[in-house]
Write an enzyme that holds these catalytic residues in place. Structure first.
Site, PDB file in Angstrom:
ATOM      1  N   GLY A   1      44.478  43.698  43.633  1.00  0.00           N
ATOM      2  CA  GLY A   1      45.754  44.354  43.833  1.00  0.00           C
ATOM      3  C   GLY A   1      46.880  43.329  43.845  1.00  0.00           C
ATOM      4  N   CYS A   2      48.094  43.801  43.599  1.00  0.00           N
ATOM      5  CA  CYS A   2      49.233  42.883  43.516  1.00  0.00           C
ATOM      6  C   CYS A   2      49.536  42.245  44.865  1.00  0.00           C
ATOM      7  CB  CYS A   2      50.453  43.609  42.956  1.00  0.00           C
ATOM      8  SG  CYS A   2      50.845  45.170  43.771  1.00  0.00           S
ATOM      9  N   TYR A   3      49.638  43.054  45.920  1.00  0.00           N
ATOM     10  CA  TYR A   3      49.925  42.495  47.241  1.00  0.00           C
ATOM     11  C   TYR A   3      48.831  41.535  47.713  1.00  0.00           C
ATOM     12  CZ  TYR A   3      53.565  46.116  47.898  1.00  0.00           C
ATOM     13  OH  TYR A   3      54.670  46.929  47.794  1.00  0.00           O
ATOM     14  N   PRO A   4      47.542  41.910  47.616  1.00  0.00           N
ATOM     15  CA  PRO A   4      46.504  40.976  48.047  1.00  0.00           C
ATOM     16  C   PRO A   4      46.482  39.669  47.267  1.00  0.00           C
ATOM     17  CG  PRO A   4      45.612  43.184  47.918  1.00  0.00           C
ATOM     18  CD  PRO A   4      46.973  43.234  47.296  1.00  0.00           C
ATOM     19  N   THR A   5      46.880  39.701  45.991  1.00  0.00           N
ATOM     20  CA  THR A   5      46.917  38.458  45.221  1.00  0.00           C
ATOM     21  C   THR A   5      47.787  37.431  45.932  1.00  0.00           C
ATOM     22  OG1 THR A   5      46.530  39.556  43.099  1.00  0.00           O
ATOM     23  CG2 THR A   5      47.624  37.414  43.032  1.00  0.00           C
TER      24      THR A   5
END
Length: 310
Positions: free
Chosen positions: A121-125
């Site tokens: 996911g974008c946030y977890p990256t």
């Protein structure tokens, strides 16, 4: 089609991420894209035939549909293609490799050898990129109470949110996920190696793409009471030599905006703070549609198909 080209089918190519992946892959001479007849995109027989005819399938589908596609691929046995799931369904599933190549030393090699890769996911990256090296180095305990704040451009919210913002009916800014059960939390906790569930507060602003992920820290609550330089050094050491991840010095004006890396696969990590206050803020900047979605997917596809790094 050249005999040396690798063939790819994007299952769900009409969505935001699917279109982004398609655009990036279409520019690569090593790749030949195959599409299914729109009238047969939900026909399991036609989809299975398409899967059997390609080297790799990218899933850009809702979770249940992605699981159904994987089940179809499983029925092909030895003829099954490699799979990159760009959605949420398999990010912590057994047998799947997490598709953040810079996660840890040797992880890119694990992706290269994998048949099933789950795109992050974008946030977890951003959050994992900041936290994992510091947890591995013992600077942040695994059970430390971590709070993650983030803001994304509205393109990450899907067609309905994009339409609301582009028609002018959406608010300029809003927090969401305040029920604290955001779908990105399980992977964030798992791959940052946190034993305590973090608090994650996402938000969206009135700009199309770009992302900032920030994590505040009280340094005097951490083992050894590390200095700002210790945090920066641990991050810089982990990502030294990385093509896409860099650790620049924090801006001296104490500001950072979210759009500078748009349309790239880059990820920048910074440590802001003051040693005399024993406080720091870790900040990741990335394009939520780039390193946070389609850029990372293409990076994983290159690894899985043995293609050179861009």
């Amino acid at each position: 089609m050249s005999q040396t080209q690798k063939t790819i089918f994007i299952d769900g190519e009409a969505g935001t991420t699917g279109l982004g992946i398609r655009d990036r892959l279409a520019a690569l001479p090593e790749i030949a894209l195959k599409s299914i007849d729109p009238d047969k995109r939900k026909d399991p027989v036609a989809r299975k035939e398409m899967m059997a005819s390609v080297d790799l399938v990218v899933l850009c589908l809702p979770d249940d549909a992605a699981k159904q596609s994987v089940a179809l691929a499983d029925e092909l046995g030895a003829d099954a293609p490699k799979i990159v799931d760009a959605a949420t369904a398999h990010r912590i599933a057994p047998g799947w490799v997490y598709g953040f190549a810079e996660l840890a030393p040797g992880h890119a090699e694990a992706i290269a050898k994998a048949d099933r890769v789950a795109n992050p996911g974008c946030y977890p990256t951003g959050a994992i990129a900041l936290l994992r090296p510091l947890v591995d180095a013992g600077l942040i305990p695994q059970d430390h109470p971590v709070s993650v704040n983030a803001v994304s451009g509205y393109s990450g919210g899907g067609k309905a949110m994009i339409a609301d913002y582009e028609s002018g009916v959406a608010p300029a800014f809003e927090l969401y996920g305040l029920g604290l059960h955001h779908k990105h939390l399980p992977e964030l906790q798992a791959y940052a190696r946190l034993t305590r569930r973090p608090i994650f507060v996402p938000s969206v602003g009135n700009f199309r793409q770009g992302m900032l992920v920030s994590i505040p820290l009280h340094l005097d609550t951490l083992p050894g009471k590390p200095a700002i330089a210790d945090l920066h050094h641990a991050l810089a050491e982990r990502y030294a030599g990385s093509t896409y991840v860099s650790v620049p010095a924090a801006e001296t004006n104490g500001k950072i905006e979210p759009e500078a890396l748009n349309d790239t696969n880059k990820l920048e990590l910074r440590v802001f703070g003051q040693d005399d206050l024993h406080q720091a803020v870790l900040v990741a900047r990335l394009d939520n549609l780039g390193k946070g979605a389609s850029g990372a997917a293409v990076q994983n596809i290159r690894l899985m198909l043995g293609l050179p790094e861009a």
